[in-house]
Design a protein around this motif. Structure first.
Motif, PDB file in Angstrom:
ATOM      1  N   VAL A 204       0.849  -1.181   0.000  1.00 14.32           N
ATOM      2  CA  VAL A 204       0.000   0.000   0.000  1.00 14.32           C
ATOM      3  C   VAL A 204       0.889   1.236   0.000  1.00 14.32           C
ATOM      4  O   VAL A 204       1.791   1.358   0.836  1.00 14.32           O
ATOM      5  CB  VAL A 204      -0.935   0.030   1.236  1.00 14.32           C
ATOM      6  CG1 VAL A 204      -1.812   1.278   1.218  1.00 14.32           C
ATOM      7  CG2 VAL A 204      -1.782  -1.228   1.309  1.00 14.32           C
ATOM      8  N   THR A 205       0.640   2.127  -0.961  1.00 17.92           N
ATOM      9  CA  THR A 205       1.299   3.430  -0.994  1.00 17.92           C
ATOM     10  C   THR A 205       0.209   4.489  -0.904  1.00 17.92           C
ATOM     11  O   THR A 205      -0.980   4.170  -0.865  1.00 17.92           O
ATOM     12  CB  THR A 205       2.112   3.631  -2.287  1.00 17.92           C
ATOM     13  OG1 THR A 205       1.213   3.742  -3.391  1.00 17.92           O
ATOM     14  CG2 THR A 205       3.094   2.476  -2.517  1.00 17.92           C
ATOM     15  N   ARG A 206       0.581   5.721  -0.942  1.00 12.65           N
ATOM     16  CA  ARG A 206      -0.428   6.794  -0.903  1.00 12.65           C
ATOM     17  C   ARG A 206      -1.268   6.809  -2.173  1.00 12.65           C
ATOM     18  O   ARG A 206      -2.376   7.304  -2.168  1.00 12.65           O
ATOM     19  CB  ARG A 206       0.240   8.142  -0.720  1.00 12.65           C
ATOM     20  CG  ARG A 206       1.012   8.211   0.577  1.00 12.65           C
ATOM     21  CD  ARG A 206       0.452   9.203   1.499  1.00 12.65           C
ATOM     22  NE  ARG A 206       1.071   9.002   2.812  1.00 12.65           N
ATOM     23  CZ  ARG A 206       1.197   9.953   3.664  1.00 12.65           C
ATOM     24  NH1 ARG A 206       0.780  11.158   3.378  1.00 12.65           N
ATOM     25  NH2 ARG A 206       1.724   9.704   4.836  1.00 12.65           N
ATOM     26  N   ARG A 207      -0.754   6.253  -3.286  1.00 12.02           N
ATOM     27  CA  ARG A 207      -1.454   6.317  -4.572  1.00 12.02           C
ATOM     28  C   ARG A 207      -2.084   5.009  -5.031  1.00 12.02           C
ATOM     29  O   ARG A 207      -2.988   5.026  -5.854  1.00 12.02           O
ATOM     30  CB  ARG A 207      -0.494   6.771  -5.657  1.00 12.02           C
ATOM     31  CG  ARG A 207      -0.034   8.170  -5.468  1.00 12.02           C
ATOM     32  CD  ARG A 207       0.850   8.577  -6.603  1.00 12.02           C
ATOM     33  NE  ARG A 207       1.313   9.934  -6.367  1.00 12.02           N
ATOM     34  CZ  ARG A 207       1.632  10.759  -7.313  1.00 12.02           C
ATOM     35  NH1 ARG A 207       1.547  10.381  -8.563  1.00 12.02           N
ATOM     36  NH2 ARG A 207       2.035  11.967  -7.021  1.00 12.02           N
ATOM     37  N   ALA A 208      -1.579   3.878  -4.555  1.00 10.63           N
ATOM     38  CA  ALA A 208      -2.054   2.591  -5.073  1.00 10.63           C
ATOM     39  C   ALA A 208      -1.917   1.496  -4.023  1.00 10.63           C
ATOM     40  O   ALA A 208      -1.145   1.618  -3.079  1.00 10.63           O
ATOM     41  CB  ALA A 208      -1.266   2.209  -6.328  1.00 10.63           C
ATOM     42  N   ALA A 209      -2.666   0.432  -4.254  1.00 18.51           N
ATOM     43  CA  ALA A 209      -2.563  -0.755  -3.405  1.00 18.51           C
ATOM     44  C   ALA A 209      -2.607  -1.979  -4.301  1.00 18.51           C
ATOM     45  O   ALA A 209      -3.299  -1.994  -5.322  1.00 18.51           O
ATOM     46  CB  ALA A 209      -3.705  -0.803  -2.395  1.00 18.51           C
ATOM     47  N   SER A 210      -1.852  -2.986  -3.930  1.00 15.09           N
ATOM     48  CA  SER A 210      -1.908  -4.259  -4.631  1.00 15.09           C
ATOM     49  C   SER A 210      -1.998  -5.368  -3.594  1.00 15.09           C
ATOM     50  O   SER A 210      -1.431  -5.274  -2.506  1.00 15.09           O
ATOM     51  CB  SER A 210      -0.687  -4.465  -5.526  1.00 15.09           C
ATOM     52  OG  SER A 210       0.499  -4.461  -4.760  1.00 15.09           O
ATOM     53  N   VAL A 211      -2.755  -6.391  -3.950  1.00 14.85           N
ATOM     54  CA  VAL A 211      -2.980  -7.523  -3.052  1.00 14.85           C
ATOM     55  C   VAL A 211      -2.821  -8.795  -3.875  1.00 14.85           C
ATOM     56  O   VAL A 211      -3.311  -8.881  -5.001  1.00 14.85           O
ATOM     57  CB  VAL A 211      -4.398  -7.474  -2.431  1.00 14.85           C
ATOM     58  CG1 VAL A 211      -4.664  -8.711  -1.586  1.00 14.85           C
ATOM     59  CG2 VAL A 211      -4.586  -6.199  -1.619  1.00 14.85           C
ATOM     60  N   ARG A 212      -2.115  -9.776  -3.303  1.00 14.83           N
ATOM     61  CA  ARG A 212      -1.968 -11.085  -3.952  1.00 14.83           C
ATOM     62  C   ARG A 212      -2.367 -12.148  -2.944  1.00 14.83           C
ATOM     63  O   ARG A 212      -1.883 -12.171  -1.816  1.00 14.83           O
ATOM     64  CB  ARG A 212      -0.519 -11.307  -4.390  1.00 14.83           C
ATOM     65  CG  ARG A 212      -0.303 -12.675  -5.031  1.00 14.83           C
ATOM     66  CD  ARG A 212       1.139 -12.888  -5.488  1.00 14.83           C
ATOM     67  NE  ARG A 212       2.151 -12.455  -4.552  1.00 14.83           N
ATOM     68  CZ  ARG A 212       2.586 -13.141  -3.502  1.00 14.83           C
ATOM     69  NH1 ARG A 212       2.058 -14.325  -3.216  1.00 14.83           N
ATOM     70  NH2 ARG A 212       3.536 -12.662  -2.719  1.00 14.83           N
ATOM     71  N   VAL A 213      -3.281 -13.018  -3.354  1.00 16.11           N
ATOM     72  CA  VAL A 213      -3.729 -14.124  -2.513  1.00 16.11           C
ATOM     73  C   VAL A 213      -3.444 -15.422  -3.267  1.00 16.11           C
ATOM     74  O   VAL A 213      -3.861 -15.576  -4.415  1.00 16.11           O
ATOM     75  CB  VAL A 213      -5.234 -14.026  -2.186  1.00 16.11           C
ATOM     76  CG1 VAL A 213      -5.688 -15.238  -1.388  1.00 16.11           C
ATOM     77  CG2 VAL A 213      -5.536 -12.730  -1.438  1.00 16.11           C
ATOM     78  N   THR A 214      -2.724 -16.332  -2.633  1.00 18.13           N
ATOM     79  CA  THR A 214      -2.356 -17.600  -3.262  1.00 18.13           C
ATOM     80  C   THR A 214      -2.773 -18.746  -2.360  1.00 18.13           C
ATOM     81  O   THR A 214      -2.440 -18.762  -1.176  1.00 18.13           O
ATOM     82  CB  THR A 214      -0.825 -17.665  -3.497  1.00 18.13           C
ATOM     83  OG1 THR A 214      -0.413 -16.489  -4.193  1.00 18.13           O
ATOM     84  CG2 THR A 214      -0.450 -18.898  -4.282  1.00 18.13           C
ATOM     85  N   ASP A 215      -3.512 -19.700  -2.937  1.00 15.16           N
ATOM     86  CA  ASP A 215      -3.905 -20.873  -2.161  1.00 15.16           C
ATOM     87  C   ASP A 215      -3.190 -22.107  -2.699  1.00 15.16           C
ATOM     88  O   ASP A 215      -2.552 -22.067  -3.742  1.00 15.16           O
ATOM     89  CB  ASP A 215      -5.427 -21.052  -2.126  1.00 15.16           C
ATOM     90  CG  ASP A 215      -6.036 -21.339  -3.485  1.00 15.16           C
ATOM     91  OD1 ASP A 215      -5.580 -22.275  -4.171  1.00 15.16           O
ATOM     92  OD2 ASP A 215      -6.993 -20.630  -3.862  1.00 15.16           O
ATOM     93  N   ALA A 216      -3.303 -23.204  -1.966  1.00 17.83           N
ATOM     94  CA  ALA A 216      -2.611 -24.444  -2.304  1.00 17.83           C
ATOM     95  C   ALA A 216      -3.423 -25.348  -3.217  1.00 17.83           C
ATOM     96  O   ALA A 216      -2.916 -26.344  -3.722  1.00 17.83           O
ATOM     97  CB  ALA A 216      -2.260 -25.205  -1.021  1.00 17.83           C
ATOM     98  N   GLY A 217      -4.690 -25.019  -3.433  1.00 19.29           N
ATOM     99  CA  GLY A 217      -5.560 -25.889  -4.232  1.00 19.29           C
ATOM    100  C   GLY A 217      -6.126 -27.014  -3.385  1.00 19.29           C
ATOM    101  O   GLY A 217      -5.615 -27.312  -2.306  1.00 19.29           O
TER     102      GLY A 217
END
Length: 136
Positions: free
Chosen positions: A67-80
């Motif tokens: 998270v920055t002041r201008r943007a956010a990125s999220v990554r979610v990874t599961d095992a299946g």
């Protein structure tokens, strides 16, 4: 900038702690309530899907965010789930009003500026990107 990577047990009880840390990161970067709600809702949906549908008993799910002041990125990874590969080819339509499931991808696509869903080994990886703006 605030970032973190966490591996949590594939149990819905793990959701609250990760969600709290993402909310704290958004607050630290001074995201407005409206913009933060977009990030929190879509990210919670991705994580809940991974915990509930994308992992077997005893597995772990990874959530990373930046998270920055201008943007956010999220990554979610599961095992299946053994014997149950995720259906990534079929973009689901809206479920019936009576259904309690099936809105996750629709919700993520409505709230995030960028959504990428792909196989990662036997599991699934969801990447969400957000610009800092309120819903129009």
């Amino acid at each position: 900038m605030t970032s973190a990577t966490e591996r949590v047990p594939a149990d819905l009880e793990a959701l609250a702690g990760v969600r709290d840390r993402l909310a704290a990161a958004l607050a630290a970067e001074r995201w407005s309530d409206d913009a933060a709600i977009r990030v929190m809702t879509a990210s919670t949906e991705a994580l809940a899907n991974a915990l509930e549908h994308g992992s077997g008993p005893g597995a772990r799910v990874e959530m990373a965010f930046r998270v920055t002041r201008r943007a956010a990125s999220v990554r979610v990874t599961d095992a299946g789930r053994p014997g149950r590969p995720a259906d990534l080819e079929h973009e689901s339509e809206a479920p019936s009003e009576a259904s309690t499931h099936g809105r996750g991808r629709l919700l993520m696509r409505a709230l995030a500026d960028e959504v990428r869903i792909r196989r990662r080994g036997p599991g699934t990886e969801v990447r969400l990107g957000f610009g800092r703006h309120a819903l129009a």
